[in-house]
Write a protein that holds these residues in place. Structure first.
Motif, PDB file in Angstrom:
ATOM      1  N   ALA A 124       0.843  -1.200   0.000  1.00 12.37           N
ATOM      2  CA  ALA A 124       0.000   0.000   0.000  1.00 12.37           C
ATOM      3  C   ALA A 124       0.875   1.245   0.000  1.00 12.37           C
ATOM      4  N   GLY A 125       1.874   1.283   0.893  1.00  6.25           N
ATOM      5  CA  GLY A 125       2.779   2.425   0.964  1.00  6.25           C
ATOM      6  C   GLY A 125       3.617   2.584  -0.287  1.00  6.25           C
ATOM      7  N   PHE A 126       4.111   1.475  -0.807  1.00  8.42           N
ATOM      8  CA  PHE A 126       4.912   1.506  -2.033  1.00  8.42           C
ATOM      9  C   PHE A 126       4.108   2.083  -3.192  1.00  8.42           C
ATOM     10  N   ASP A 127       2.873   1.637  -3.336  1.00  7.88           N
ATOM     11  CA  ASP A 127       2.038   2.109  -4.440  1.00  7.88           C
ATOM     12  C   ASP A 127       1.649   3.569  -4.279  1.00  7.88           C
ATOM     13  N   VAL A 128       1.447   4.021  -3.036  1.00 10.29           N
ATOM     14  CA  VAL A 128       1.176   5.447  -2.805  1.00 10.29           C
ATOM     15  C   VAL A 128       2.385   6.280  -3.233  1.00 10.29           C
ATOM     16  N   LEU A 129       3.583   5.843  -2.865  1.00 13.41           N
ATOM     17  CA  LEU A 129       4.796   6.558  -3.271  1.00 13.41           C
ATOM     18  C   LEU A 129       4.895   6.648  -4.792  1.00 13.41           C
ATOM     19  N   LEU A 161       9.761  -0.092   1.957  1.00 10.62           N
ATOM     20  CA  LEU A 161       9.257   0.321   0.633  1.00 10.62           C
ATOM     21  C   LEU A 161      10.332   1.040  -0.177  1.00 10.62           C
ATOM     22  N   VAL A 162      11.245   1.752   0.498  1.00 15.63           N
ATOM     23  CA  VAL A 162      12.358   2.373  -0.225  1.00 15.63           C
ATOM     24  C   VAL A 162      13.263   1.287  -0.807  1.00 15.63           C
ATOM     25  N   LEU A 163      13.528   0.262  -0.019  1.00 13.84           N
ATOM     26  CA  LEU A 163      14.335  -0.859  -0.500  1.00 13.84           C
ATOM     27  C   LEU A 163      13.649  -1.549  -1.676  1.00 13.84           C
ATOM     28  N   LYS A 164      12.335  -1.689  -1.590  1.00 16.91           N
ATOM     29  CA  LYS A 164      11.565  -2.294  -2.673  1.00 16.91           C
ATOM     30  C   LYS A 164      11.687  -1.456  -3.943  1.00 16.91           C
ATOM     31  N   ALA A 165      11.609  -0.153  -3.809  1.00 21.44           N
ATOM     32  CA  ALA A 165      11.733   0.732  -4.970  1.00 21.44           C
ATOM     33  C   ALA A 165      13.103   0.597  -5.619  1.00 21.44           C
ATOM     34  N   ILE A 166      14.131   0.468  -4.784  1.00 20.92           N
ATOM     35  CA  ILE A 166      15.484   0.297  -5.307  1.00 20.92           C
ATOM     36  C   ILE A 166      15.595  -1.023  -6.063  1.00 20.92           C
ATOM     37  N   GLU A 215       3.620 -13.629   9.305  1.00 23.54           N
ATOM     38  CA  GLU A 215       3.947 -15.025   9.529  1.00 23.54           C
ATOM     39  C   GLU A 215       5.437 -15.151   9.882  1.00 23.54           C
ATOM     40  N   PRO A 216       5.790 -16.133  10.708  1.00 24.02           N
ATOM     41  CA  PRO A 216       7.204 -16.289  11.102  1.00 24.02           C
ATOM     42  C   PRO A 216       8.156 -16.394   9.922  1.00 24.02           C
ATOM     43  N   GLU A 217       7.716 -17.064   8.853  1.00 21.54           N
ATOM     44  CA  GLU A 217       8.607 -17.242   7.700  1.00 21.54           C
ATOM     45  C   GLU A 217       8.867 -15.945   6.945  1.00 21.54           C
ATOM     46  N   ASP A 218       8.049 -14.907   7.193  1.00 20.33           N
ATOM     47  CA  ASP A 218       8.235 -13.623   6.519  1.00 20.33           C
ATOM     48  C   ASP A 218       9.234 -12.718   7.235  1.00 20.33           C
ATOM     49  N   MET A 219       9.635 -13.083   8.442  1.00 20.72           N
ATOM     50  CA  MET A 219      10.445 -12.178   9.248  1.00 20.72           C
ATOM     51  C   MET A 219      11.851 -11.967   8.709  1.00 20.72           C
ATOM     52  N   LYS A 220      12.316 -12.894   7.852  1.00 20.38           N
ATOM     53  CA  LYS A 220      13.642 -12.734   7.253  1.00 20.38           C
ATOM     54  C   LYS A 220      13.582 -12.079   5.881  1.00 20.38           C
ATOM     55  N   ASP A 221      12.389 -11.745   5.433  1.00 20.07           N
ATOM     56  CA  ASP A 221      12.233 -11.019   4.176  1.00 20.07           C
ATOM     57  C   ASP A 221      12.940  -9.665   4.315  1.00 20.07           C
ATOM     58  N   ILE A 222      13.762  -9.301   3.354  1.00 18.81           N
ATOM     59  CA  ILE A 222      14.539  -8.065   3.500  1.00 18.81           C
ATOM     60  C   ILE A 222      13.663  -6.813   3.539  1.00 18.81           C
ATOM     61  N   PHE A 223      12.426  -6.909   3.058  1.00 22.03           N
ATOM     62  CA  PHE A 223      11.555  -5.732   3.091  1.00 22.03           C
ATOM     63  C   PHE A 223      10.861  -5.591   4.448  1.00 22.03           C
ATOM     64  N   ALA A 224      10.886  -6.661   5.239  1.00 24.04           N
ATOM     65  CA  ALA A 224      10.434  -6.603   6.629  1.00 24.04           C
ATOM     66  C   ALA A 224      11.617  -6.361   7.557  1.00 24.04           C
ATOM     67  N   SER A 225      12.796  -6.815   7.132  1.00 24.12           N
ATOM     68  CA  SER A 225      14.036  -6.683   7.903  1.00 24.12           C
ATOM     69  C   SER A 225      15.123  -6.078   7.016  1.00 24.12           C
TER      70      SER A 225
END
Length: 304
Positions: A124-129, A161-166, A215-225
């Motif tokens: 949501a934030g990424f798309d708003v940006l 979201l900044v990392l996602k944009a990059i 979810e626990p498996e998402d915690m190592k996702d670089i966009f969450a961490s």
């Protein structure tokens, strides 16, 4: 609404009761009208932006005297552990920063967990940006001078979201500001220094916040961490403001994030606040005036 991209969670009656209590409690939910009236801007309006997770409400602020000018834009993401939603304290913050920095401001009212879960709020934030970068000129916004920032959970969303944009080679803002934010969700709460520093949010409650959000498996996702992101991506980060408190559970990961960016050559304006606690900037207490000056100075020097 678009097809959900997060995993739904079923709550017990006790869990739903706790979610309700969290949303109704805490600092800054309701402020006296006289305090809200102390802060003024030229105009305010609301708009809905279509994102891949459905319509996202955005509260817009425009400074007095800026009606005929093309202005920079600061996109703000509120905190609240991803659960609490927007509060009166966010209105005060947005009016104040809009007025003092002389920038337009967009406050993203993302849907809190567990109604939406990771990565819903991030997208949501990424798309708003990206929408603001594409359409901002329609409201007399200088799209070359867009900044993003957030507090606590909102700071985590900002960094993600900044990392996602990059990574996606999309529009990257000219500045990001991150206040006392979780940037490493992968590290167990109990192993973090200061995990028991806030008696109002003990470890079990912090873990409950996390459970509602992802979810626990998402915690190592670089966009969450974002702290786990590779140098290749972090080296492309925009100038970054980082504020963190020595007594806060997120202190060490914020310090490590700022340190990594600096070592990679990213301009960083960071400060460890020794006499402040989590939430000090948005709640206008402790050393908030110093933090406010840091943010306004960064916005004015890089965007105006």
């Amino acid at each position: 609404m678009s097809e959900k991209i997060w995993k739904e969670i079923s709550l017990t009656a006790e869990e739903q009761k706790l979610v309700d209590e969290i949303r109704l409690g805490g600092a800054g939910r309701s402020l006296p009208q006289e305090m809200l009236n102390q802060y003024h801007v030229g105009k305010e309006w609301d708009m809905e932006i279509e994102t891949r997770v459905g319509k996202t409400l955005v509260h817009m602020y425009w400074p007095e005297g800026g009606e005929e000018k093309k202005l920079p834009l600061f996109i703000n993401f509120h905190g609240g552990g991803f659960l609490k939603g927007r509060r009166d304290q966010d209105i005060v913050f947005c009016r104040n920063i809009c007025s003092k920095a002389g920038v337009a401001l967009a406050d993203v009212d993302y849907i809190p967990a567990p109604a939406m879960r990771y990565p819903g709020q991030l997208y949501a934030g990424f798309d708003v940006l990206q929408y603001m970068a594409e359409h901002g000129e329609e409201w007399n916004i200088n799209v070359d001078k867009i900044a993003v920032g957030g507090h606590s959970a909102g700071g985590s969303l900002t960094a993600g979201l900044v990392l996602k944009a990059i990574q996606e080679k999309k529009f990257v803002p000219a500045l990001q500001s991150i206040d006392y934010a979780p940037v490493d969700m992968s590290e167990p709460t109990l192993s973090k220094r200061n995990c028991d520093s806030n008696p109002k949010i003990p470890v079990w409650k912090m873990e409950f916040y996390n459970k509602m959000y992802m979810e626990p498996e998402d915690m190592k996702d670089i966009f969450a961490s974002p702290l786990l992101a590779p140098d290749e991506l972090l080296s492309k980060e925009p100038p970054t403001v980082v504020m963190y408190c020595d007594s806060d559970v997120f202190c060490d990961e914020d310090a490590a994030f700022a340190d990594r960016l600096m070592k990679l050559g990213v301009p960083v304006y960071a400060k460890r606040f020794m006499n402040s606690a989590h939430g000090f900037l948005i709640q206008r207490r402790d050393e908030y005036e110093t933090g406010e000056k840091m943010l306004v100075q960064a916005l004015r020097s890089l965007l105006l």
